[in-house]
Design an enzyme around this catalytic site. Structure first.
Site, PDB file in Angstrom:
ATOM      1  CG  ASP A  13      -1.926   1.211   1.291  1.00  0.00           C
ATOM      2  OD1 ASP A  13      -2.154   1.621   0.447  1.00  0.00           O
ATOM      3  OD2 ASP A  13      -2.006   1.502   2.707  1.00  0.00           O
ATOM      4  CG  ASP A  48      -1.411   7.882   1.232  1.00  0.00           C
ATOM      5  OD1 ASP A  48      -1.189   9.204   1.804  1.00  0.00           O
ATOM      6  OD2 ASP A  48      -1.484   7.746   0.134  1.00  0.00           O
TER       7      ASP A  48
END
Length: 360
Positions: free
Chosen positions: A92, A94
């Site tokens: 991922d 953020d």
């Protein structure tokens, strides 16, 4: 821990034999998900116990974070030393690679760990909800400049290893791959990687899904008087805070659940996969999800399996979490911040170097 590991092995055996309903763990925990590999939980417990003094505590019982980190260690142990070589690590963006809303800069401590994976012939795929329809990839190049520059300037990576860096944007909508010739990310035409189930989606249904999501989000904004602005993108719609304002977590969760419930019961929501999630300060509804994003990368890279893939993310709670569905496509580790990502990737590389004998 050893008993639980045996229950997981029992499920894997029943899945292999085509009798998943007979697995003991499914009777004990009916909601349990899919396991792709065995998990050496006993050995992982000793590793985390040495770091967190779990067994030495007398007043504080084992916590959720204790269990989460034990599971993380067990998963990287078995992937590092399993019979099937780890071929793909997806991450991922953020809160996993960098702080929320920030970028991956040259001084990030996670960059050496990503390079270490590439040096070990493991593909690195950044699977992010951030969706930018520009095929030049300018925004992705800006936010991921640190790792792109590091790969370009590396004197130890081979050209093929450099091509192991990929970015899947908008959950599962835009694919970019590092090009040695151009020294940066280049757009990969959708026809080269899109899954058959995604290729069958009608554009009218896609836009209908976004229309309905926009209607729900706009209604929530009005009813709850949210300090936000509704944004419509090519493959997503969301609400972001107004300048200098913020929206509280409870309101963001209300928007997520409201959108998810309305779309799940709609005709277009049953045709098109979507992901409604709380980004921490905003809410988005994306066409597609990270299960499709990871599966697309596996297919594009020649048929990599879930047993050969690890997804690293921070959002695995079932409600409003966009990493959650990646569990259906790959092994996973659940981290809490970029610092934990550095630790788990370093742990993974160390176990890969030491081999299977290190923990069996």
């Amino acid at each position: 821990m050893a008993d639980i590991a045996e229950l997981i092995d029992d499920q894997l055996a029943h899945d292999l034999n085509g009798t998943p309903e007979l697995a003991k763990i499914r009777h004990l925990v009916p909601s349990v998900g899919t396991f792709f590999t065995s998990l050496p939980l006993e050995q992982a417990f000793f590793v985390q116990d040495a770091k967190r003094a779990i067994s030495s505590r007398r007043l504080v019982s084992p916590s959720f974070n204790d269990v989460r980190l034990i599971l993380n260690t067990a998963q990287v142990m078995t992937l590092a030393g399993g019979e099937e070589r780890l071929q793909l690590v997806t991450l991922d963006g953020d809160v996993t690679l960098y702080e929320d809303g920030k970028s991956l800069t040259a001084d990030s401590p996670v960059i050496p760990e990503l390079l270490s994976l590439l040096q070990r012939d493991v593909h690195v795929g950044i699977v992010t909800a951030a969706g930018y329809a520009d095929t030049s990839g300018a925004k992705y190049k800006e936010r991921l400049a640190g790792i792109i520059d590091a790969v370009r300037n590396s004197s130890t990576l081979t050209p093929e290893q450099k091509r192991g860096l990929l970015v899947m944007g908008g959950e599962s909508n835009y694919l970019f791959r590092y090009s040695v010739e151009q020294g940066t990310l280049v757009y990969v035409d959708q026809a080269e990687w899109v899954l058959p189930e995604m290729a069958a989606w009608e554009e009218g249904d896609v836009q209908g899904l976004l229309d309905l999501a926009e209607e729900v989000i706009s209604s929530c904004r009005h009813v709850m008087n949210l300090n936000g602005e509704v944004i419509r993108k090519d493959r997503a719609v969301g609400i972001i805070p107004l300048p200098g304002k913020k929206m509280v977590r409870e309101d963001l969760e209300e928007v997520v659940l409201g959108a998810q419930r309305r779309l799940e019961f709609s005709a277009v929501g049953r045709k098109i996969h979507f992901c409604a999630f709380n980004g921490g300060s905003d809410v988005w509804v994306d066409v597609g999800d990270k299960r499709l994003g990871v599966l697309s990368l596996q297919r594009y890279l020649g048929g990599i399996t879930g047993r050969q893939t690890l997804h690293v993310g921070d959002q695995f709670a079932s409600a409003g979490a966009n990493d959650f569905k990646a569990r259906l496509a790959a092994c996973t580790v659940w981290i809490a911040d970029p610092g934990e990502t550095v630790e788990v990737l370093r742990e993974l590389c160390e176990y890969m170097d030491k081999g299977h004998a290190r923990f069996v």
